[in-house]
Design an enzyme around this catalytic site. Structure first.
Site, PDB file in Angstrom:
ATOM      1  N   ASN A 122       0.840  -1.189   0.000  1.00 61.72           N
ATOM      2  CA  ASN A 122       0.000   0.000   0.000  1.00 61.72           C
ATOM      3  C   ASN A 122       0.882   1.247   0.000  1.00 61.72           C
ATOM      4  O   ASN A 122       1.945   1.281   0.606  1.00 61.72           O
ATOM      5  CB  ASN A 122      -1.001   0.004   1.178  1.00 61.72           C
ATOM      6  CG  ASN A 122      -0.349  -0.124   2.533  1.00 61.72           C
ATOM      7  OD1 ASN A 122       0.659  -0.793   2.687  1.00 61.72           O
ATOM      8  ND2 ASN A 122      -0.942   0.516   3.525  1.00 61.72           N
ATOM      9  N   GLU A 143      -3.236  -4.708  -2.580  1.00 65.48           N
ATOM     10  CA  GLU A 143      -3.828  -5.678  -3.500  1.00 65.48           C
ATOM     11  C   GLU A 143      -3.953  -5.103  -4.906  1.00 65.48           C
ATOM     12  O   GLU A 143      -3.565  -5.734  -5.887  1.00 65.48           O
ATOM     13  CB  GLU A 143      -5.224  -6.106  -3.004  1.00 65.48           C
ATOM     14  CG  GLU A 143      -5.225  -6.782  -1.654  1.00 65.48           C
ATOM     15  CD  GLU A 143      -5.443  -5.823  -0.497  1.00 65.48           C
ATOM     16  OE1 GLU A 143      -4.874  -4.695  -0.521  1.00 65.48           O
ATOM     17  OE2 GLU A 143      -6.185  -6.178   0.434  1.00 65.48           O
TER      18      GLU A 143
HETATM   19 ZN   LIG Z   1      -8.154  -2.328  -1.080  1.00 68.53          ZN
END
Ligand SMILES: [Zn+2]
Length: 135
Positions: A47, A60
């Site tokens: 992230n 993701e």
């Molecule tokens: Zn997410």
């Protein structure tokens, strides 16, 4: 879906490694993800936050976009690592993006605590995705 143990371990390792590169100075919630393509390739992502919060991207989606940018079009599994007591499942946006490339994908959510691991099918996490048939 059952994946070979060695493949799951490779996914876990890459997701765990990716989390080390997370840029999460605001939430301090580091996430690493690794996707497995139908060609057997693994791509990872972390992230990355931004001071303009809405511009942040999840691990993701970062991993999925990494795979697609390298030519992948089918994702069969994704591993999501967080250094938390409980496993974390992908957010709704990531579930929808994963549906575009892996409607049958296996989602492995894990932490440093082996017993905390969760495995879900994407269909279980996102039963009625928006897709080309919706257009
Ligand atoms: Zn997410």
């Amino acid at each position: 879906m059952n994946l070979p143990v060695a493949l799951v371990e490779a996914l876990r390792q890459q997701a765990r490694d990716a989390a080390r590169n997370a840029y999460a100075p605001y939430s301090r919630f580091a996430v690493g993800a690794a996707v497995l393509t139908d060609k057997g390739e693994i791509y990872s992502g972390a992230n990355i936050e931004n001071a303009s919060f809405g511009l942040s991207i999840c691990a993701e989606r970062n991993a999925i976009f990494h795979a697609v940018a390298r030519g992948a079009r089918k994702i069969v599994a994704v591993a999501v690592y967080t250094k938390t007591p409980q496993a974390t499942t992908p957010c709704g946006a990531c579930r929808q993006v994963l549906a575009e490339f892996g409607r049958d994908a296996l989602v492995i959510c894990f932490t440093d605590i082996e017993a905390a691991e969760q495995r879900h099918s994407l269909a279980e996490l996102l039963p009625r995705p928006f897709g080309p048939e919706s257009l």
